[in-house]
Motif scaffolding. Structure first.
Motif, PDB file in Angstrom:
ATOM      1  N   THR A  84       0.850  -1.203   0.000  1.00 27.21           N
ATOM      2  CA  THR A  84       0.000   0.000   0.000  1.00 27.21           C
ATOM      3  C   THR A  84       0.883   1.249   0.000  1.00 27.21           C
ATOM      4  N   LEU A  85       0.320   2.332  -0.508  1.00 30.71           N
ATOM      5  CA  LEU A  85       0.979   3.640  -0.508  1.00 30.71           C
ATOM      6  C   LEU A  85      -0.039   4.698  -0.116  1.00 30.71           C
ATOM      7  N   GLU A  86       0.425   5.746   0.537  1.00 29.02           N
ATOM      8  CA  GLU A  86      -0.416   6.905   0.836  1.00 29.02           C
ATOM      9  C   GLU A  86      -0.100   7.997  -0.187  1.00 29.02           C
ATOM     10  N   ILE A  87      -1.101   8.355  -1.000  1.00 26.76           N
ATOM     11  CA  ILE A  87      -0.917   9.284  -2.116  1.00 26.76           C
ATOM     12  C   ILE A  87      -1.801  10.506  -1.894  1.00 26.76           C
ATOM     13  N   PRO A  88      -1.342  11.721  -2.270  1.00 21.77           N
ATOM     14  CA  PRO A  88      -2.193  12.912  -2.128  1.00 21.77           C
ATOM     15  C   PRO A  88      -3.571  12.680  -2.733  1.00 21.77           C
ATOM     16  N   ASP A  89      -4.629  13.065  -2.008  1.00 26.30           N
ATOM     17  CA  ASP A  89      -5.987  12.702  -2.433  1.00 26.30           C
ATOM     18  C   ASP A  89      -6.529  13.524  -3.595  1.00 26.30           C
ATOM     19  N   ASN A  90      -5.790  14.538  -4.065  1.00 27.06           N
ATOM     20  CA  ASN A  90      -6.255  15.306  -5.226  1.00 27.06           C
ATOM     21  C   ASN A  90      -5.514  14.920  -6.504  1.00 27.06           C
ATOM     22  N   TRP A  91      -4.769  13.828  -6.467  1.00 30.23           N
ATOM     23  CA  TRP A  91      -4.082  13.355  -7.665  1.00 30.23           C
ATOM     24  C   TRP A  91      -5.023  12.452  -8.466  1.00 30.23           C
ATOM     25  N   THR A  92      -4.844  12.431  -9.775  1.00 28.45           N
ATOM     26  CA  THR A  92      -5.750  11.721 -10.679  1.00 28.45           C
ATOM     27  C   THR A  92      -5.248  10.313 -10.983  1.00 28.45           C
ATOM     28  N   ALA A  93      -6.161   9.337 -10.901  1.00 30.19           N
ATOM     29  CA  ALA A  93      -5.797   7.932 -11.114  1.00 30.19           C
ATOM     30  C   ALA A  93      -6.070   7.486 -12.542  1.00 30.19           C
ATOM     31  N   GLU A  94      -5.199   6.609 -13.051  1.00 23.86           N
ATOM     32  CA  GLU A  94      -5.377   6.012 -14.384  1.00 23.86           C
ATOM     33  C   GLU A  94      -4.846   4.585 -14.346  1.00 23.86           C
ATOM     34  N   ARG A  95      -5.562   3.660 -14.978  1.00 26.07           N
ATOM     35  CA  ARG A  95      -5.153   2.251 -14.989  1.00 26.07           C
ATOM     36  C   ARG A  95      -4.866   1.791 -16.406  1.00 26.07           C
ATOM     37  N   ASP A  96      -3.779   1.028 -16.572  1.00 22.10           N
ATOM     38  CA  ASP A  96      -3.356   0.536 -17.884  1.00 22.10           C
ATOM     39  C   ASP A  96      -3.061  -0.961 -17.768  1.00 22.10           C
ATOM     40  N   THR A  97      -3.757  -1.758 -18.584  1.00 23.66           N
ATOM     41  CA  THR A  97      -3.493  -3.202 -18.611  1.00 23.66           C
ATOM     42  C   THR A  97      -3.090  -3.673 -20.006  1.00 23.66           C
ATOM     43  N   ALA A  98      -2.796  -2.731 -20.903  1.00 22.13           N
ATOM     44  CA  ALA A  98      -2.513  -3.075 -22.295  1.00 22.13           C
ATOM     45  C   ALA A  98      -1.047  -2.888 -22.693  1.00 22.13           C
ATOM     46  N   THR A  99      -0.343  -1.963 -22.054  1.00 24.46           N
ATOM     47  CA  THR A  99       1.016  -1.636 -22.483  1.00 24.46           C
ATOM     48  C   THR A  99       1.975  -2.810 -22.340  1.00 24.46           C
ATOM     49  N   GLU A 101       2.132  -6.983 -21.324  1.00 22.40           N
ATOM     50  CA  GLU A 101       1.308  -8.183 -21.190  1.00 22.40           C
ATOM     51  C   GLU A 101       1.302  -8.710 -19.753  1.00 22.40           C
ATOM     52  N   ASP A 102       0.125  -9.147 -19.305  1.00 21.82           N
ATOM     53  CA  ASP A 102      -0.047  -9.720 -17.962  1.00 21.82           C
ATOM     54  C   ASP A 102       0.397  -8.747 -16.870  1.00 21.82           C
ATOM     55  N   THR A 103       0.156  -7.474 -17.114  1.00 23.60           N
ATOM     56  CA  THR A 103       0.641  -6.448 -16.186  1.00 23.60           C
ATOM     57  C   THR A 103      -0.431  -5.395 -15.940  1.00 23.60           C
ATOM     58  N   GLN A 104      -0.569  -4.993 -14.678  1.00 24.57           N
ATOM     59  CA  GLN A 104      -1.456  -3.877 -14.339  1.00 24.57           C
ATOM     60  C   GLN A 104      -0.609  -2.714 -13.859  1.00 24.57           C
ATOM     61  N   ILE A 105      -0.837  -1.558 -14.486  1.00 23.45           N
ATOM     62  CA  ILE A 105      -0.098  -0.340 -14.139  1.00 23.45           C
ATOM     63  C   ILE A 105      -1.096   0.697 -13.648  1.00 23.45           C
ATOM     64  N   ASP A 106      -0.902   1.165 -12.433  1.00 24.22           N
ATOM     65  CA  ASP A 106      -1.748   2.223 -11.867  1.00 24.22           C
ATOM     66  C   ASP A 106      -0.898   3.464 -11.681  1.00 24.22           C
ATOM     67  N   THR A 107      -1.374   4.584 -12.241  1.00 26.67           N
ATOM     68  CA  THR A 107      -0.619   5.829 -12.193  1.00 26.67           C
ATOM     69  C   THR A 107      -1.455   6.915 -11.540  1.00 26.67           C
ATOM     70  N   TYR A 108      -0.840   7.640 -10.614  1.00 28.67           N
ATOM     71  CA  TYR A 108      -1.469   8.797  -9.975  1.00 28.67           C
ATOM     72  C   TYR A 108      -0.645  10.028 -10.347  1.00 28.67           C
TER      73      TYR A 108
END
Length: 214
Positions: A84-99, A101-108
Motif C-alpha cells: 500500500t501507498l499513501e498518495i495525495p488525495d487530489n491526484w488523478t488515477a489512471e489504470r493501464d493493462t494493455a502496455t 502483457e499480464d501487467t497492471q499499471i496504476d498511475t497517480y
C-alpha cells in the motif's frame, strides 16, 4: 303637303337616332374573386411508440479512487494486496493493462501534471532469479520512462526490495523505483517528477515512498 310630311318623318328619324346614340353607363367592374385558401392541416406528430429510441452511450468504466483520509491522502492498494501507498488525495488515477502483457499499471498524477506515482504488478514465475528480476524491471522501466533511461544508484534494502534512482534526458524526468518479487508477482513502485519541478515535489514524493507498507 307631301314635302311637309317628309320633313316630319325625317325629323322623327333623326330624333330616334339621337336617342339611340347616347352612351350607356359603364358596367360596374366585378369584384375580383379571392382564391380559396387551402385549409391548414395540423401535422400529426409520431407517437412515442413510433419513435425509434436512440441507443444509450456507453461510458468507459472509471478507475476507482481510494477513499481520502483526514490528512489529505488516500490509500492505494496494489493488486493481490502486495503493498500500500499513501498518495495525495487530489491526484488523478489512471489504470493501464494493455502496455505490458499480464501487467497492471496504476498511475497517480499531480494536478499540474509535473509529478506522478506509479505501481506496476506483473505475473511471473516464483523461481525468477534475482538477475532476471532486475533485468525485467529495468526493461519495463525503459518502456515506461524513456529508452535513454540512466541509473544513478542501485541499493538493496533491508526489507528485500531494491531501490533504483534514475533519470531520462529525453523526457527531462527523474525518479526512484522500488522493486521486488512475491508469490509469483514482480512488482515495483515509482515516484517521479519533471526536473524543472524537483523543489515542488521532492518532499511530497519522499512522503509517498516512506508510506510503503506490505
Amino acid at each position: 303637303m307631301k314635302q311637309k310630311s317628309l320633313f316630319v318623318i325625317v325629323a322623327a328619324a333623326m330624333l330616334l337616332v339621337s336617342c339611340g346614340g347616347q352612351s350607356q353607363p359603364a358596367a360596374q367592374a366585378a369584384e375580383p374573386v379571392q382564391p380559396e385558401q387551402a385549409p391548414v392541416v395540423a401535422q400529426e406528430l409520431p407517437t412515442e411508440g413510433a419513435m425509434e429510441e436512440a441507443a444509450p452511450v456507453e461510458e468507459a468504466p472509471a478507475v476507482e479512487q481510494a477513499p481520502a483520509s483526514s490528512n489529505g491522502t488516500m490509500t492505494f492498494t496494489a493488486p493481490q494486496d502486495l503493498f500500500t501507498l499513501e498518495i495525495p488525495d487530489n491526484w488523478t488515477a489512471e489504470r493501464d493493462t494493455a502496455t505490458i502483457e499480464d501487467t497492471q499499471i496504476d498511475t497517480y498524477t499531480a494536478p499540474d501534471g509535473h509529478a506522478f506515482v506509479q505501481s506496476l504488478v506483473n505475473s511471473t514465475d516464483e523461481g525468477t532469479s534475482a538477475v532476471l528480476k532486475a533485468q525485467y524491471t529495468r526493461d519495463y522501466m525503459k518502456r515506461l520512462y524513456g529508452s535513454d533511461l540512466r541509473f544513478a544508484s542501485d541499493v538493496s534494502l533491508a526489507d528485500g526490495r531494491e531501490k533504483l534512482e534514475w533519470w531520462s534526458d529525453m523526457n527531462k524526468t527523474s525518479g526512484t523505483t522500488y522493486f521486488s518479487t512475491k508469490e509469483g508477482y514482480l512488482y515495483f513502485a515509482t515516484t517521479a517528477y519533471e526536473d524543472a519541478y524537483e523543489s515542488d515535489y521532492k518532499s511530497v514524493l519522499q512522503d509517498v515512498a516512506d508510506s510503503y507498507s506490505e
